[in-house]
Design an enzyme around this catalytic site. Structure first.
Site, PDB file in Angstrom:
ATOM      1  CG  ASP A 116      -2.110   1.375   1.071  1.00 44.74           C
ATOM      2  OD1 ASP A 116      -2.501   1.201   0.736  1.00 44.74           O
ATOM      3  OD2 ASP A 116      -1.954   2.094   2.772  1.00 44.74           O
TER       4      ASP A 116
ATOM      5  CG  ASP B  54      -1.659   7.516   0.622  1.00 47.78           C
ATOM      6  OD1 ASP B  54      -2.363   8.923   0.056  1.00 47.78           O
ATOM      7  OD2 ASP B  54      -1.454   6.691  -0.611  1.00 47.78           O
TER       8      ASP B  54
ATOM      9  CB  SER C 176      -2.166   2.594  -3.546  1.00 49.72           C
ATOM     10  OG  SER C 176      -2.516   3.842  -2.362  1.00 49.72           O
TER      11      SER C 176
ATOM     12  CE  LYS D 130      -4.550  -1.331  -1.936  1.00 47.70           C
ATOM     13  NZ  LYS D 130      -4.776  -0.659   0.055  1.00 47.70           N
TER      14      LYS D 130
END
Length: 243
Positions: A29, A31, A117, A162
């Protein structure tokens, strides 16, 4: 495991099978995992909408609202922001502790790496150039006339997507899912963490830390090297050899 609640240490248990020693793909990921920031919050500061956007972000990361809805609502608050702002925000982003050491080691060991992400393509590509990451799969902000429209283009990369992208990249590289590692911190990472051979909740929100099979809550990203059997002295010997 009680010791992890009483002391600042991380403990992880893995099944000792063949896949533990032959991981080949690590997906991150972006952030609050690969970088220390939530980029949309940083953009919101520039747009004068930080408090409204941050409140939606936190609610989404806790799993209280669906990611698609939260992303749509937050991006709408960025409408009218100049595209040039993206470069300014990218330059002030800080990598998570241990990120550069981890990515450098993974690259030298022949691992493939990916950013998967719900964040934004501009920043994913920025990190790709900086860290030598192989794949970037992110959302893309729509721009018209040099201004953000308050919309994203294409299919939203949410929790379900994802996990699918992890499987697709692994298939493209002819890598079994059991040979993959996924790292994330938010509720929308849980399906990806569950799909990977080794899913790691990194400094994660409580709902994620409780659900993931493995978690890192104290150390930096480079501690993932311990989970693939790399010791500090191994890296020291490698670095010495390069000299």
């Amino acid at each position: 495991m009680r010791a992890t609640h009483e002391h600042p240490i991380d403990i992880a248990w893995q099944r000792d099978n063949i896949y533990r020693r032959i991981r080949r793909l690590v997906a991150f990921d972006m952030d609050s995992t690969l970088i220390r920031h939530e980029v949309i919050d940083e953009l919101a500061r520039e747009a004068g909408a930080y408090e409204r956007v941050a409140a939606i972000t936190e609610s989404a990361m806790r799993g209280e609202i669906e990611f698609d809805e939260s992303l749509t609502r937050r991006v709408a608050l960025l409408k009218g922001l100049p595209e040039a702002t993206l470069a300014r925000v990218a330059e002030r982003l800080n990598l998570t502790e241990g990120a550069e050491r981890l990515l450098s080691a993974l690259k030298s060991f022949g691992y493939k790496t990916a950013i998967i992400s719900g964040g934004f393509a501009y920043f994913g590509r920025h990190l790709q150039r900086k860290l030598g990451i192989d794949y970037v799969r992110t959302n893309d902000l729509e721009v018209e006339g040099g201004l953000l429209t308050g919309r994203v283009t294409g299919e939203i990369i949410n929790a379900r997507r994802k996990a699918q992208l992890l499987e697709e990249i692994a298939g493209q590289e002819n890598i079994a899912l059991q040979q993959t590692i996924a790292v994330g911190d938010g509720a929308n990472d849980l399906p990806m963490l569950a799909a990977a051979g080794l899913g790691i909740a990194f400094h994660a929100k409580p709902v994620v830390a409780q659900s993931a099979r493995h978690k890192i809550s104290t150390l930096g990203l480079d501690s993932i090297l311990y989970l693939i059997g790399v010791r500090d002295r191994d890296l020291a010997e490698q670095e010495e050899g390069r000299r």
